[in-house]
Scaffold this motif. Structure first.
Motif, mmCIF file in Angstrom:
data_model
loop_
_atom_site.group_PDB
_atom_site.id
_atom_site.type_symbol
_atom_site.label_atom_id
_atom_site.label_comp_id
_atom_site.label_asym_id
_atom_site.label_seq_id
_atom_site.Cartn_x
_atom_site.Cartn_y
_atom_site.Cartn_z
ATOM 1 N N GLY A 32 -31.213 -13.174 17.853
ATOM 2 C CA GLY A 32 -30.849 -14.059 18.960
ATOM 3 C C GLY A 32 -29.363 -14.149 19.248
ATOM 4 N N LEU A 33 -28.579 -13.192 18.744
ATOM 5 C CA LEU A 33 -27.144 -13.171 19.006
ATOM 6 C C LEU A 33 -26.860 -12.226 20.180
ATOM 7 C CD1 LEU A 33 -27.364 -14.109 15.969
ATOM 8 C CD2 LEU A 33 -25.139 -13.042 15.632
ATOM 9 N N CYS A 34 -25.825 -12.542 20.952
ATOM 10 C CA CYS A 34 -25.392 -11.634 22.020
ATOM 11 C C CYS A 34 -23.893 -11.389 21.885
ATOM 12 C CB CYS A 34 -25.710 -12.213 23.399
ATOM 13 S SG CYS A 34 -24.723 -13.666 23.855
ATOM 14 N N PRO A 35 -23.399 -10.243 22.380
ATOM 15 C CA PRO A 35 -21.951 -9.995 22.330
ATOM 16 C C PRO A 35 -21.222 -10.952 23.271
ATOM 17 C CG PRO A 35 -23.058 -8.261 23.582
ATOM 18 C CD PRO A 35 -24.131 -9.122 22.986
ATOM 19 N N VAL A 36 -20.094 -11.510 22.807
ATOM 20 C CA VAL A 36 -19.348 -12.483 23.619
ATOM 21 C C VAL A 36 -17.915 -12.027 23.892
ATOM 22 C CG1 VAL A 36 -20.749 -14.453 22.902
ATOM 23 C CG2 VAL A 36 -18.733 -13.818 21.550
ATOM 24 N N GLN A 126 -20.704 -14.861 29.668
ATOM 25 C CA GLN A 126 -21.033 -14.364 28.323
ATOM 26 C C GLN A 126 -19.803 -13.801 27.605
ATOM 27 O OE1 GLN A 126 -24.678 -12.116 27.883
ATOM 28 N NE2 GLN A 126 -23.739 -10.720 26.414
ATOM 29 N N TYR A 127 -19.011 -12.993 28.305
ATOM 30 C CA TYR A 127 -17.834 -12.367 27.681
ATOM 31 C C TYR A 127 -16.592 -13.197 27.951
ATOM 32 C CZ TYR A 127 -20.470 -8.114 26.697
ATOM 33 O OH TYR A 127 -21.386 -7.217 26.211
ATOM 34 N N GLN A 128 -15.852 -13.521 26.872
ATOM 35 C CA GLN A 128 -14.687 -14.380 27.011
ATOM 36 C C GLN A 128 -13.530 -13.872 26.139
ATOM 37 O OE1 GLN A 128 -15.049 -18.445 27.471
ATOM 38 N NE2 GLN A 128 -17.013 -18.276 28.491
ATOM 39 N N THR A 129 -12.325 -14.162 26.592
ATOM 40 C CA THR A 129 -11.108 -13.924 25.812
ATOM 41 C C THR A 129 -10.323 -15.235 25.786
ATOM 42 O OG1 THR A 129 -10.950 -11.567 26.393
ATOM 43 C CG2 THR A 129 -8.919 -12.650 25.740
ATOM 44 N N PRO A 130 -9.831 -15.708 24.617
ATOM 45 C CA PRO A 130 -10.016 -15.119 23.293
ATOM 46 C C PRO A 130 -11.456 -15.250 22.807
ATOM 47 C CG PRO A 130 -8.906 -17.234 23.104
ATOM 48 C CD PRO A 130 -9.010 -16.931 24.576
ATOM 49 N N ASP A 235 -14.586 -2.439 32.985
ATOM 50 C CA ASP A 235 -15.685 -3.414 32.895
ATOM 51 C C ASP A 235 -15.157 -4.785 32.461
ATOM 52 O OD1 ASP A 235 -17.485 -1.442 33.612
ATOM 53 O OD2 ASP A 235 -18.110 -1.015 31.551
ATOM 54 N N MET A 236 -14.202 -4.795 31.543
ATOM 55 C CA MET A 236 -13.638 -6.056 31.065
ATOM 56 C C MET A 236 -12.903 -6.781 32.195
ATOM 57 S SD MET A 236 -12.323 -4.664 27.378
ATOM 58 C CE MET A 236 -11.459 -6.143 26.840
ATOM 59 N N LYS A 237 -12.217 -6.004 33.035
ATOM 60 C CA LYS A 237 -11.490 -6.606 34.160
ATOM 61 C C LYS A 237 -12.433 -7.262 35.168
ATOM 62 C CE LYS A 237 -7.396 -3.594 34.417
ATOM 63 N NZ LYS A 237 -6.782 -2.530 35.264
ATOM 64 N N SER A 238 -13.697 -6.818 35.170
ATOM 65 C CA SER A 238 -14.643 -7.327 36.169
ATOM 66 C C SER A 238 -15.377 -8.585 35.708
ATOM 67 C CB SER A 238 -15.666 -6.236 36.523
ATOM 68 O OG SER A 238 -16.567 -6.033 35.444
ATOM 69 N N GLN A 239 -15.100 -9.053 34.490
ATOM 70 C CA GLN A 239 -15.769 -10.256 33.990
ATOM 71 C C GLN A 239 -15.180 -11.509 34.639
ATOM 72 O OE1 GLN A 239 -18.507 -9.843 31.868
ATOM 73 N NE2 GLN A 239 -18.005 -7.744 32.476
ATOM 74 N N ARG A 240 -15.948 -12.583 34.639
ATOM 75 C CA ARG A 240 -15.450 -13.834 35.232
ATOM 76 C C ARG A 240 -14.256 -14.380 34.452
ATOM 77 N NH1 ARG A 240 -19.196 -18.843 37.048
ATOM 78 N NH2 ARG A 240 -19.465 -17.457 38.829
ATOM 79 N N ASP A 241 -14.345 -14.352 33.123
ATOM 80 C CA ASP A 241 -13.225 -14.841 32.316
ATOM 81 C C ASP A 241 -12.118 -13.778 32.298
ATOM 82 O OD1 ASP A 241 -12.315 -17.075 30.718
ATOM 83 O OD2 ASP A 241 -12.376 -15.739 28.995
#
Length: 268
Positions: A32-36, A126-130, A235-241
């Protein structure tokens, strides 16, 4: 103290720190884990004898490339793979990077995909920095402090895979955003242990408080095309965060001393 990362993942190695926490020993999605997040380090933070170790090689600092030279000066270089051959054009021919910053053909990078059961899985956030923003996205501090070490290790994990960049399209993989490549030899020989988060702000004196978490590390080093990384950065540049702070290599932490390495490595 808490067990630390990155450790020696050579088959048969066990750290000296006794721990009673078990790592997740199956693919994270099955738990139940997803990449963040996805980010990478200059050289390998882990150590795998014969794959990425002190005998590894890479290109010298590029005096002409200001981005690469500056990042190499600022980021600690970890272990390197043994693939590099300065006489082979695939390791020497420059690549025209459009999205990643300060990257270099022929160099070794360790890619990390932090995963969490408390992330915003399946959403635009889903994907965030940091990465720790994404790891504990759906947990408030009151809940977080009540979790046991085993609950954290069962809910948060990192995949790590080590690559040498080549300028050769036959090594292109289209979706590094998704996680560790599991295909043929890639992702087939995995070390499982519990440790901490990494990076050069963490060393044997100044330990990481984000522990214990599961680590799943590919013991082998793989060649991958520069274009695969550049696609990942796009792809990373296209994330909301805003993930711009992860478009370049971070420094590698010193190898963890035996006394801070967990003794629960699984020889699977």
């Amino acid at each position: 103290g808490k067990p630390q990362a990155g450790a020696n993942v050579t088959k048969g190695y066990k750290g000296d720190m006794e721990v009673d926490v078990e790592p997740i020993d199956k693919p994270y999605w099955q738990s139940g884990l997803c990449p963040v997040n996805v980010h990478w380090h200059l050289g390998a933070e882990h150590y795998s004898l014969g794959e990425y170790d002190e005998a590894g090689k890479g290109p010298a600092a590029d005096e002409k490339d200001d981005d690469h030279r500056r990042l190499a000066e600022e980021a600690r270089l970890g272990y390197q793979c043994r693939h590099y051959d300065e006489n082979d054009a695939r390791f020497a021919m420059p690549y025209e990077w459009k999205h990643c910053v300060g990257m270099k053909v022929g160099e070794t990078y360790e890619v990390h995909w932090p995963h969490s059961a408390a992330g915003s899985c399946g959403t635009v956030n889903q994907y965030q920095t940091p990465f720790y923003d994404g790891v504990f996205c759906n947990l408030d501090m009151e809940t977080l402090v009540t979790l046991t070490p085993q609950q954290i290790a069962s809910a948060v994990g990192v995949q790590a895979q080590i690559f040498t960049i080549v300028n050769d399209e036959s090594y292109y993989y289209p979706n590094l955003m998704r996680g560790m490549i599991v295909d043929g030899e890639k992702g087939s020989d995995i070390a499982y242990y519990t440790g901490s988060t990494t990076g050069t702000s963490r060393d044997n004196e100044k330990c990481s408080s984000y522990a214990p978490i599961t680590w799943q590390v590919d013991r082998k080093c793989h060649k991958i095309s520069a274009s695969s990384f550049d696609q990942l950065c796009a792809d990373m540049k296209s994330q909301r965060d805003d993930m711009s702070d992860d478009l370049y290599a971070h420094g590698s932490r010193e190898l963890v001393a035996d006394e801070w390495a967990a003794d629960n490595g699984k020889l699977l």
